[in-house]
Design an enzyme around this catalytic site. Structure first.
Site, PDB file in Angstrom:
ATOM      1  N   LYS A  22      32.759  32.908  36.571  1.00 35.95           N
ATOM      2  CA  LYS A  22      33.252  33.733  37.693  1.00 35.95           C
ATOM      3  C   LYS A  22      32.589  35.114  37.632  1.00 35.95           C
ATOM      4  CE  LYS A  22      37.311  35.992  37.239  1.00 35.95           C
ATOM      5  NZ  LYS A  22      37.219  37.440  37.402  1.00 35.95           N
ATOM      6  N   ASN A  23      32.543  35.710  36.434  1.00 41.98           N
ATOM      7  CA  ASN A  23      32.091  37.107  36.324  1.00 41.98           C
ATOM      8  C   ASN A  23      30.578  37.241  36.362  1.00 41.98           C
ATOM      9  OD1 ASN A  23      34.725  37.799  36.330  1.00 41.98           O
ATOM     10  ND2 ASN A  23      34.847  38.275  34.145  1.00 41.98           N
ATOM     11  N   ARG A  92      38.512  43.074  43.589  1.00 42.50           N
ATOM     12  CA  ARG A  92      37.901  44.364  43.384  1.00 42.50           C
ATOM     13  C   ARG A  92      36.412  44.310  43.096  1.00 42.50           C
ATOM     14  NH1 ARG A  92      37.511  46.508  39.181  1.00 42.50           N
ATOM     15  NH2 ARG A  92      38.127  48.540  39.965  1.00 42.50           N
ATOM     16  N   CYS A 116      44.813  47.347  39.662  1.00 39.85           N
ATOM     17  CA  CYS A 116      45.410  46.003  39.582  1.00 39.85           C
ATOM     18  C   CYS A 116      46.395  46.056  38.415  1.00 39.85           C
ATOM     19  CB  CYS A 116      44.334  44.950  39.377  1.00 39.85           C
ATOM     20  SG  CYS A 116      43.661  44.980  37.728  1.00 39.85           S
ATOM     21  N   ARG A 121      41.580  50.940  37.068  1.00 39.42           N
ATOM     22  CA  ARG A 121      40.270  50.391  37.407  1.00 39.42           C
ATOM     23  C   ARG A 121      39.451  51.307  38.336  1.00 39.42           C
ATOM     24  NH1 ARG A 121      40.792  44.659  36.725  1.00 39.42           N
ATOM     25  NH2 ARG A 121      38.534  44.553  36.671  1.00 39.42           N
ATOM     26  N   PRO A 122      39.257  52.579  37.983  1.00 42.09           N
ATOM     27  CA  PRO A 122      38.489  53.469  38.873  1.00 42.09           C
ATOM     28  C   PRO A 122      37.028  53.035  38.974  1.00 42.09           C
ATOM     29  CG  PRO A 122      38.857  54.516  36.759  1.00 42.09           C
ATOM     30  CD  PRO A 122      39.649  53.238  36.735  1.00 42.09           C
ATOM     31  N   VAL A 123      36.315  53.598  39.953  1.00 40.00           N
ATOM     32  CA  VAL A 123      34.887  53.277  40.116  1.00 40.00           C
ATOM     33  C   VAL A 123      34.044  54.548  40.061  1.00 40.00           C
ATOM     34  CG1 VAL A 123      35.202  51.110  41.375  1.00 40.00           C
ATOM     35  CG2 VAL A 123      35.163  53.283  42.635  1.00 40.00           C
ATOM     36  N   ASP A 124      34.579  55.588  39.401  1.00 43.35           N
ATOM     37  CA  ASP A 124      33.864  56.875  39.342  1.00 43.35           C
ATOM     38  C   ASP A 124      32.470  56.725  38.742  1.00 43.35           C
ATOM     39  OD1 ASP A 124      35.710  56.355  37.047  1.00 43.35           O
ATOM     40  OD2 ASP A 124      34.505  57.932  36.159  1.00 43.35           O
ATOM     41  N   GLN A 125      32.334  55.850  37.744  1.00 45.82           N
ATOM     42  CA  GLN A 125      31.020  55.676  37.100  1.00 45.82           C
ATOM     43  C   GLN A 125      30.013  55.028  38.047  1.00 45.82           C
ATOM     44  OE1 GLN A 125      30.393  56.648  33.686  1.00 45.82           O
ATOM     45  NE2 GLN A 125      32.290  57.750  34.152  1.00 45.82           N
ATOM     46  N   ASP A 306      38.759  39.827  27.810  1.00 50.11           N
ATOM     47  CA  ASP A 306      39.214  38.711  28.648  1.00 50.11           C
ATOM     48  C   ASP A 306      39.721  37.527  27.839  1.00 50.11           C
ATOM     49  OD1 ASP A 306      36.777  39.155  31.335  1.00 50.11           O
ATOM     50  OD2 ASP A 306      38.568  40.252  30.754  1.00 50.11           O
ATOM     51  N   ARG A 398      42.326  32.167  40.666  1.00 54.13           N
ATOM     52  CA  ARG A 398      41.208  33.081  40.904  1.00 54.13           C
ATOM     53  C   ARG A 398      40.073  32.822  39.928  1.00 54.13           C
ATOM     54  NH1 ARG A 398      42.918  39.193  41.334  1.00 54.13           N
ATOM     55  NH2 ARG A 398      40.686  39.180  41.628  1.00 54.13           N
TER      56      ARG A 398
END
Ligand code: EPZ
Length: 419
Positions: A22-23, A92, A116, A121-125, A306, A398
């Site tokens: 999946k990933n 996401r 979640c 789970r920020p996306v600043d990077q 995980d 999922r």
């Protein structure tokens, strides 16, 4: 809402075919925006998250055809760069279309993914890295508005922490930027290497695969190709854990032991017999109760976050006690209260959990909270006395393809009930 009804006590035996990761499939699908000509992915798992991302790129205007595990995409029909909240909030990893849209079309409006269950789970990077390549980024009303005049320019990117998605997003942008991009503190997960292999096959110039420093020399354009998604190392580890927790013997095929060596070593520490082939792994628990094992989750090649919930479930019936430290996400112990309802003895202190193994767990109605926590409850139910009902199993759909069929083929007494 679907539930699983599982009657425990069966030692799982047999062979299970592992699906594509999946990933890996998610960033590879985002990469299908980049080439000028049609591109084919094979070994694509049939998962809800994959379906969501396909729907999202179709919404951009990309023509997508799907037959079984094959997905063919033609981005020449792409006619907008808008990724709506309705889709992004359910998955996401949709944020991964930001890099390729910017690289190819010079603009993108992508909804912020939001948090979640396991963390904010920020996306600043992601955004900081794209700005280093010349993107102008505004965040407004829950959307990322990004644009660049002309082409992105190669630059220096240093991540403040190891981020899988951040590394993927900047790779998907840098391959078409003008000049050279150096990415430091890059993630080294096998799914990153899979994305790099695909991009190189599309004509990209990338050095440093499998290391934490990647050097990308931008090219003018990329072309289509055919590429098979790498095996799912977390699905592999999850089914091997099912053998460990039930004292059984399971062989996982169409996988690769090199993808999860740190997990296999923990299974051996438990007292399991692990045999490695080129594309298969067999775990034989020899009917024994596993020894509880301590570990700390860290970026690859160390122990993967995980697999944390799954090995905690095995520890719950293990001999002795063990300490688990979750260093990647701030709230990834949601499975603890549910396992405790089944009789597990787990003391949590911040990001550390001490698990003292008990002889047997007892069946109880429990609720899944996130993808990997769901599998840990399935594992506990497989080992527990009696019939366990697991609610909210939409989480598990999922990330685990045909989970009931695969577990039933190993002898598990599991059925899906709708209520
Ligand atoms: C990927 O998520 C995986 N998802 C996750 O798998 C996995 O747990 C995670 O990598 C870590 O291995 C996919 O690949 C689709 P990160 P991602 O960016 O990319 C913080 C599963 O169960 N961070 O490596 O979102 C972040 O909050 C899922 O299959 C920032 O602070 O993870 C986290 O604490 C769950 N700012 C840490 O870094 C950023 O801009 C690692 O996150 C980005 C990340």
């Amino acid at each position: 809402m679907d539930k699983f009804l599982i009657t425990g006590g069966v030692k799982l035996q047999g062979e299970v075919r592992i699906s594509g990761a999946k990933n890996a499939a998610l960033p590879l699908l985002a990469a299908m925006i980049l080439p000028d000509s049609p591109i084919t992915l094979t070994n694509v798992p049939d998962l809800k998250d994959v379906g969501t991302l396909i729907k999202l790129i179709e919404g951009l205007g990309v023509t997508v055809e799907r037959q079984g595990d094959r997905v063919v995409a033609d981005a020449s029909t792409l006619n907008n760069q808008f990724a709506p909240y309705e889709l992004v909030k359910t998955m996401r990893a949709s944020i991964l279309v930001l890099g390729p849209l910017l690289a190819r079309y010079g603009q993108a409006q992508v909804s912020l993914p939001g948090g979640c269950a396991i963390g904010s789970r920020p996306v600043d990077q992601h955004l900081k890295a794209l700005e280093a390549l010349g993107a102008e980024i505004e965040v407004e009303a829950g959307y990322v508005h990004a644009k660049v005049d002309g082409r992105l320019k190669g630059g220096e990117v240093v991540f403040d922490m190891v981020t899988v998605g951040g590394t993927e997003n900047i790779l998907l942008a840098a391959v078409l930027a003008e000049g050279v991009t150096t990415i430091r503190n890059a993630a080294r997960e096998p799914e990153i290497s899979d994305l790099i292999n695909l991009l190189i096959k599309m004509g990209a110039k990338i050095e440093g695969i499998d290391t934490d420093t990647l050097v990308v020399t931008g090219v003018e354009s990329l072309h289509g190709c055919e590429y098979a998604v790498v095996a799912d190392r977390i699905e592999t580890g999850s089914y091997l854990a099912a053998a460990a927790i039930t004292g059984g013997r399971v062989k996982t095929t169409h996988t690769d032991p090199n993808l999860l060596e740190s997990v296999l070593e923990k299974f051996e520490e438990m007292g399991a017999e692990v045999t490695r082939g080129d594309d298969w792994i067999e775990l034989d628990m020899l009917g024994k109760r596993p020894k509880a094992v301590s570990f700390r989750t860290l970026p690859h090649p160390e122990f993967p976050t995980d697999m944390q919930a799954q090995i905690m479930a095995v520890n719950a019936i293990g001999r002795g006690f063990a300490t688990i430290s979750e260093t990647i996400f701030e709230n990834r112990f949601m499975h603890v209260p549910e396992l405790s309802r089944m009789g597990a003895n787990i003391q949590v202190d911040g990001n550390d959990a001490v698990v003292t193994g008990v002889e047997t767990l007892s069946a109880a109605p429990v609720m899944a909270t996130d993808l990997r926590a769901s599998f840990s409850l399935v594992l506990a139910a497989l080992a527990a006395d009696g019939e366990t009902l697991i609610d909210r199993i939409y989480h598990i759909d999922r990330g685990y393809e045909n989970i009931e069929a695969k577990l039933q083929s190993l002898g598990a007494n599991i059925k899906r009930v709708s209520s």
